[in-house]
Structure formats: structure tokens, C-alpha cells
Scaffold this motif. Sequence first.
Motif, PDB file in Angstrom:
ATOM      1  N   ILE A   8       0.874  -1.169   0.000  1.00 26.46           N
ATOM      2  CA  ILE A   8       0.000   0.000   0.000  1.00 26.46           C
ATOM      3  C   ILE A   8       0.909   1.215   0.000  1.00 26.46           C
ATOM      4  O   ILE A   8       1.618   1.480   0.969  1.00 26.46           O
ATOM      5  N   PRO A  34     -12.401   0.239  -3.699  1.00 26.38           N
ATOM      6  CA  PRO A  34     -11.080   0.569  -3.161  1.00 26.38           C
ATOM      7  C   PRO A  34     -10.571   1.919  -3.678  1.00 26.38           C
ATOM      8  O   PRO A  34     -11.174   2.523  -4.578  1.00 26.38           O
ATOM      9  N   LEU A  51      -1.291  -1.145  -4.383  1.00 29.74           N
ATOM     10  CA  LEU A  51      -2.484  -0.307  -4.259  1.00 29.74           C
ATOM     11  C   LEU A  51      -2.074   1.097  -3.830  1.00 29.74           C
ATOM     12  O   LEU A  51      -1.519   1.275  -2.737  1.00 29.74           O
ATOM     13  N   ARG A  53      -2.702   4.160  -2.005  1.00 32.06           N
ATOM     14  CA  ARG A  53      -3.649   4.415  -0.918  1.00 32.06           C
ATOM     15  C   ARG A  53      -4.571   5.600  -1.207  1.00 32.06           C
ATOM     16  O   ARG A  53      -5.768   5.586  -0.888  1.00 32.06           O
ATOM     17  N   ASN A  70     -10.086  -1.397   0.799  1.00 31.67           N
ATOM     18  CA  ASN A  70      -8.695  -1.659   0.395  1.00 31.67           C
ATOM     19  C   ASN A  70      -8.192  -2.988   0.948  1.00 31.67           C
ATOM     20  O   ASN A  70      -7.607  -3.808   0.228  1.00 31.67           O
TER      21      ASN A  70
END
Length: 290
Positions: A8, A34, A51, A53, A70
Motif C-alpha cells: 500500500i 477501493p 495499491l 492508498r 482496500n
Amino acid sequence: MQTMIGVIGGSGVYEIDGLQDAVWTKVETPWGTPSDEILVGKLDGVAMAFLPRHGRGHVHSPTSVPYRANIDALKRLGVTDVVSVSACGSLREEMAPGDFVIVDQFIDRSFAREKSFFGTGCVAHVALGKPTCPRLSAACADAARATGVTVHDSGTYLCMEGPQFSTLAESLLYKSWGCHVIGMTNMPEAKLAREAELCYASVAMVTDYDCWHPHHDEVDISAIIATLTGNAQHARNLVAGLPQRLGAERAPCPHGCDRALDHAIMTAPAKRDPELLAKLDAVAGRVLKG
């Protein structure tokens, strides 16, 4: 079991170098959308998922980040280990801008976020005495040192709501509590990762001295961006060093992170809410199906 590392990325970290067969993947969750699509691929033979954030283009504030979606999305993809990389302010002289801190404790001062997957109809209490995974944290510390940055092996992270930075009084208060760094995003992320039985490590990149330091200007966003830019490559190199340290084969976590729900669910089976159980299929499926 196969390792899959979920990264993340916070402010300044928007990609993973060298990711093979990388595809941005849309993941639907019962907890909403997400922050962004998730970049999935392989690095040195180990599955990876990245991912952003705040979303590409930094569209989410710390408060509006969809933390539950997430973590659920990463779990659905098969992630076993979550590494959080985020910017932070330092509350300690010895933790200078440019240093990396491997966080091992949190004080949660956020107040406007959903903090649990569980609730009325399925109550659960997970242990958070040690909120990060020592095994995963050690791998991150080792990988960080290999990049040449100064690494602090432990530290307490004060999570504030934001998006504004601290007042001087707040900064001095948090410093007096013994906190080491201050940020806006690791909570409830770490709590949710534990509920989802994911190993979680937090790498905090120091960008400034918050506003407590008498010999440094108070937080200035342009200075933060300059430090972030300098640290970004170190962060990407850290991530690149994780596959060789964690390996493709995943043994059970020696600290029990992947079994956090073994004794956590309190609601009697006959009293559990079917709608909530359906939403928990990825997060708690291991114990709810047993």
C-alpha cells in the motif's frame, strides 16, 4: 501456500519498479470501491499487488481513504503480507528527514473512520498488543538498510485525523507521550489487516519534524514533497528487495497474524446476521466456514 506481497503506497510511492506481467485490476468488494485499481504482477517469481492508498492522482484525503475496501480487496486477491509505505513527521531529534522508521506500535487518534469489519450481528475482538508482524517488519528493515537509508527498527506512530497538520500544542503533547512519528493513514489500516488475518508491516518515511522542533520551520508542504521525491527511489528499492527475503513459499506466520480470528468471534452462530456474514466472506471466511 504461496506468498503474495501487497504494497500500500502512500504519498510519493505510486509504483513498483520491474513488475512483470503487470495489470491494473479492478476488484469489487462489499465494503465499497477501493482507492484505485490494484496493480498485480510478479517480481523475482513472487506475486505482488500494489495499491495506491490515495488513488492515482492523490484523490483521497486521509479521512476518505476506503480502508475497509482496500484491505478486503487485497485479501480477495490472495495477498498474504501487507507492507504499508507512508510519509510521516518525526517527533524525535534522532529520526531525521530522509530516515525510515519500522513502526511497531500505534496510538490511534483518528475519529471519523470505520475501524472494523465486524459489528452488530457478528462481534469480534482481535488482539492488537503487537499490531505489526515482527517477521515481515524484520524483512522490511533488512531491505531498507540495503538501500543505504538510515533505518530505525521500532517506533510508535501517532495517527491523527488530518488533513490539517498538528498545532504546536498537539505536536508537543504527542512528543510528551513518547511517540516517535506522526501520520494520518496507518489507522485503521493496521487494525483491519489484523481482522483480515494479514501480516502487516509499516514503513514510515520521515519527511519533516512536524512543528515541535525549535530550529526547523514548521511543516511546509514544498519541503515535504522535496524529501518525498528523494525517498521515493529508496522506497521502491526496498519493495524490490522483499521477494528474495520472503520467498515464494509461505509458511504459517510464526506470530499468528494469519490466525488472528481463531478465538475472536463472540457472537453465537445462531445469532449471526446473514447479511454481515456474506460481507465477511473474504475477510473471515476461514473461520466462518469452519
